[in-house]
Design an enzyme around this catalytic site. Structure first.
Site, mmCIF file in Angstrom:
data_model
loop_
_atom_site.group_PDB
_atom_site.id
_atom_site.type_symbol
_atom_site.label_atom_id
_atom_site.label_comp_id
_atom_site.label_asym_id
_atom_site.label_seq_id
_atom_site.Cartn_x
_atom_site.Cartn_y
_atom_site.Cartn_z
ATOM 1 N N CYS A 50 13.376 10.486 8.130
ATOM 2 C CA CYS A 50 13.411 9.900 9.095
ATOM 3 C C CYS A 50 14.464 9.903 10.253
ATOM 4 C CB CYS A 50 12.241 8.682 8.986
ATOM 5 S SG CYS A 50 14.117 7.530 7.838
ATOM 6 N N LYS A 85 0.704 -1.283 0.060
ATOM 7 C CA LYS A 85 -0.115 0.241 0.445
ATOM 8 C C LYS A 85 0.748 0.949 -0.306
ATOM 9 C CE LYS A 85 -1.893 3.137 3.071
ATOM 10 N NZ LYS A 85 -1.126 4.108 1.800
ATOM 11 N N GLU A 100 9.258 15.204 15.767
ATOM 12 C CA GLU A 100 9.721 15.437 14.551
ATOM 13 C C GLU A 100 9.132 16.302 13.728
ATOM 14 O OE1 GLU A 100 8.958 11.778 11.736
ATOM 15 O OE2 GLU A 100 11.437 11.516 11.813
ATOM 16 N N GLU A 125 10.128 0.573 10.105
ATOM 17 C CA GLU A 125 10.834 1.795 10.447
ATOM 18 C C GLU A 125 10.304 3.120 10.668
ATOM 19 O OE1 GLU A 125 12.545 4.708 9.396
ATOM 20 O OE2 GLU A 125 12.737 3.277 7.061
HETATM 21 P P1 NAI Z 1 1.653 8.309 8.500
HETATM 22 O O1 NAI Z 1 2.686 7.247 9.573
HETATM 23 O O2 NAI Z 1 0.635 8.341 9.239
HETATM 24 O O3 NAI Z 1 1.940 7.517 6.810
HETATM 25 C C1 NAI Z 1 2.516 6.989 6.407
HETATM 26 C C2 NAI Z 1 1.955 5.326 6.271
HETATM 27 O O4 NAI Z 1 0.940 4.269 6.877
HETATM 28 C C3 NAI Z 1 1.320 5.669 4.724
HETATM 29 O O5 NAI Z 1 1.665 5.128 3.775
HETATM 30 C C4 NAI Z 1 -0.460 5.680 5.298
HETATM 31 O O6 NAI Z 1 -1.356 5.549 4.388
HETATM 32 C C5 NAI Z 1 0.152 4.681 6.055
HETATM 33 N N1 NAI Z 1 -1.299 4.594 7.489
HETATM 34 C C6 NAI Z 1 -1.679 5.343 8.157
HETATM 35 N N2 NAI Z 1 -2.522 5.564 9.016
HETATM 36 C C7 NAI Z 1 -2.467 3.721 8.908
HETATM 37 C C8 NAI Z 1 -3.416 2.785 9.958
HETATM 38 N N3 NAI Z 1 -4.537 3.266 10.712
HETATM 39 N N4 NAI Z 1 -2.906 1.158 9.063
HETATM 40 C C9 NAI Z 1 -2.318 1.671 8.398
HETATM 41 N N5 NAI Z 1 -1.083 2.404 7.558
HETATM 42 C C10 NAI Z 1 -1.612 3.610 8.132
HETATM 43 O O7 NAI Z 1 2.249 8.916 8.269
HETATM 44 P P2 NAI Z 1 1.976 10.952 7.605
HETATM 45 O O8 NAI Z 1 0.112 10.838 8.627
HETATM 46 O O9 NAI Z 1 2.499 10.655 6.154
HETATM 47 O O10 NAI Z 1 3.000 11.936 8.596
HETATM 48 C C11 NAI Z 1 3.210 11.934 9.630
HETATM 49 C C12 NAI Z 1 4.456 12.343 10.416
HETATM 50 O O11 NAI Z 1 4.751 10.734 10.398
HETATM 51 C C13 NAI Z 1 5.215 13.159 9.567
HETATM 52 O O12 NAI Z 1 5.359 14.519 9.415
HETATM 53 C C14 NAI Z 1 6.786 12.769 9.994
HETATM 54 O O13 NAI Z 1 7.274 13.341 11.502
HETATM 55 C C15 NAI Z 1 5.965 10.769 10.323
HETATM 56 N N6 NAI Z 1 6.371 10.189 9.242
HETATM 57 C C16 NAI Z 1 7.991 9.550 9.342
HETATM 58 C C17 NAI Z 1 7.959 8.937 7.984
HETATM 59 C C18 NAI Z 1 9.967 8.215 7.681
HETATM 60 O O14 NAI Z 1 10.301 8.032 7.183
HETATM 61 N N7 NAI Z 1 10.058 7.166 9.449
HETATM 62 C C19 NAI Z 1 7.473 8.862 6.244
HETATM 63 C C20 NAI Z 1 6.582 9.566 6.723
HETATM 64 C C21 NAI Z 1 6.345 10.368 8.167
#
Ligand code: NAI
Ligand code: MG
Length: 538
Positions: free
Chosen positions: A339, A229, A436, A305
């Protein structure tokens, strides 16, 4: 072919005076740095370059076919430069995840993928890597359009890293094998490494294609099938890459790509009873949710991660100019949306003032603008949500008493551009030093001695990465062992070779990606024990 550039090779460019005329067939503006020389010049944002690539793949990829979602619904994906819609993409939901998992299940249980020889599987991956190289321009264009990252970064650094990583795992495919284990009794004991089954994978938007490769390549090398996904912000490049994967000879159903939202499609994948393993990259908050979903369903093993708040430590012996450049790169690379961003810049008191003055000057020089323009270092943030989040943290920094040295404002009146921002006088109690931010906001903290900086650097719930800048071998060794993080870069940053494991301590995650360590995420180890009759030896 030229060797893949490292991410850190972008570092030296920041000081280069030459103009770039890269990879464009006339489509991408040949303007050099002189046109957009600092973030105060908003002119380049007024007329965004029109990418000439056609968005051809917007449907879900299930069982080798691009199909509409079961509900018929679509969702828009936006251009971060303007906030305009690029395309409407099929919106996958629980029913589509079911269909994708059934396809992956069948492709795993009945073959042909796990029944092909490891060499045949490796050849598909090698072919995929070649096709990635041949389609760099289309892929990088989609990546920049959907994500906002500089085209040069996507085309010259990330795409070569992706094909390199795919080749790395292609090379592993026929080298994965078990052992014959000496027993205490007359038994033949073998360990067999089996693919784990259907891998569910959820990826974020900051490196859409790189994350696609990090997830899919090791899973395939080990003989698994996949339902991935993508992030709702950036669905386009993976749909294109998946077409190349099938062109490379991947059988139908082995990789299924579902675009859609997290709480619907993502949650359905994490809790699916027929998914054997889950790999997630994203926020720590969502990481906790998917871990619970996995536990409450079929207890599938999960690798995570997650976020970080990585320290970048500039010691007293530092060459300040170099330290400034590296610390700047560690934080601002990819619009600060990493990240592992070096988001707590610790500077020894003896060089603090000089460092700060130069860090501020460097941020002021950072070229921000349309990411399709050659020489641009910083594009827009991904979307309005992230933009608002970053602006909120900037306000919080000011309110909590940190000194705003430069930046802090949006650039232009459309899209999600933010001025490179530097705070000084930051301490660990402030939210800007705890959370973050995921944006172009550098926080500079002053320290006196090594023991103190170790304690302060480790005062965080995260443990993803750290940077250490020193010429003193003893200081380097002390720091690298004491920092509770998954990666320490000494006098470098963001060196991301395919063979280097990556992952976090503490709330930055579980398990490792890349390198040999990632293979274990996608393999079961089976012990097979058979009595030996009259063995010549045991
Ligand atoms: P997120 O962690 O919510 O999204 C990442 C992935 O998880 C996306 O594909 C999203 O659709 C999916 N996702 C979201 N809610 C879910 C659920 N309940 N069940 C399963 N999958 C789910 O991150 P988001 O909202 O895009 O960004 C929020 C913050 O997260 C950012 O501001 C940043 O601080 C952090 N982040 C960290 C990343 C990393 O590389 N470790 C990458 C993106 C965001
Ligand atoms: Mg988008």
């Amino acid at each position: 072919m030229a060797a893949a550039l490292r991410i850190s090779s972008l570092l030296s460019r920041s000081l280069a005076s030459s103009t770039y005329s890269l990879l464009s067939n006339g489509r991408i503006c040949g303007a050099g740095r002189s046109v957009v020389c600092s973030y105060t010049t908003a002119a380049a944002l007024e007329k965004p370059i029109t990418p000439s690539v056609k968005v051809s793949y917007t449907k879900l990829l299930i069982n080798g076919d691009y199909v509409d979602s079961a509900s018929g619904k679509t969702f828009p994906t936006y251009d971060p430069r303007t906030g305009d819609v690029i395309a409407h993409v099929a919106e996958g939901d629980a029913e589509d995840i079911n269909r994708a998992v059934s396809a992956a299940r069948k492709a795993f249980d009945e073959g042909p993928w796990p029944k092909m020889t490891a060499y045949e599987r490796s050849r598909v991956l090698f072919q995929f890597a070649d096709l990635i190289d041949q389609h760099t321009e289309e892929l990088a264009t989609l990546e920049t359009w959907d994500n906002g990252k500089p085209y040069e970064q996507a085309a010259k650094v990330e795409l070569p890293m992706i094909s390199r990583l795919i080749r790395y795992y292609a090379g592993w495919a026929d080298k994965i094998h078990g052992l014959t284990v000496p027993a205490d009794s007359p038994h033949l004991v073998q360990t067999i490494h089996e693919p784990i089954g259907v891998a569910g994978q959820i990826i974020p938007w900051n490196f859409p294609l790189l994350m696609f490769a990090w997830k899919v390549a090791p899973a395939l090398a080990c003989g698994n099938t996949v339902v991935i996904k993508t992030a709702e912000q950036t669905p386009l490049s993976a749909l294109y890459a998946a077409k190349l994967l099938h062109e490379a000879g991947l059988p139908a159903g082995v990789v299924n790509v579902v675009s859609g939202y997290g709480p619907t499609a993502g949650a359905a994948l994490a809790s699916h009873m027929q998914v054997d393993k889950l790999a997630f990259t994203g926020s720590t908050e969502t990481g906790k949710i998917v871990l619970q979903l996995a536990a409450k369903s079929n207890l599938k093993p999960v690798t995570l991660e997650l976020g970080g708040k990585s320290p970048f430590i500039v010691c007293k012996d530092a060459d300040v100019d170099k330290a400034v450049e590296l610390a700047h790169f560690a934080l601002f690379f990819n619009q600060g949306q990493c990240c592992c961003a070096g988001s707590r810049t610790y500077v020894h008191e003896s060089v603090y003032d000089e460092f700060l003055e130069k860090a501020k000057a460097r941020a002021l020089k950072r070229s921000v603008g349309d990411p399709f323009v050659a020489g641009i270092e910083q594009g827009p943030q991904i979307d309005s949500e992230q933009f608002e989040k970053i602006m909120k943290y900037i306000r919080s920094g000011v309110e909590s008493g940190a000194t705003l040295e430069t930046g802090g404002e949006r650039i232009g009146d459309k899209g999600y551009y933010i001025q490179p921002t530097v705070f000084s006088n930051v301490n660990e109690d402030m939210l800007i030093a705890k959370d973050e931010i995921f944006g172009p906001v550098q926080s500079v903290l002053k320290f006196k001695d090594i023991k103190e900086v170790i304690r302060r650097a480790n005062t965080t719930s995260y443990g993803l990465a750290a940077g250490v800048f020193t010429q003193d071998i003893d200081t380097a060794n002390t720091l690298t062992r004491a920092l509770k993080v998954g990666t320490v870069w000494v006098n470098c940053y963001d060196v991301f070779d395919a063979a280097i494991p990556f992952g976090g301590y503490k709330m930055s995650g579980q398990g490792r990606e890349k390198g040999i360590h990632c293979l274990t995420n996608y393999l079961q180890v089976k012990a097979v024990v058979t009595p030996l009759k009259d063995p010549a030896w045991i």
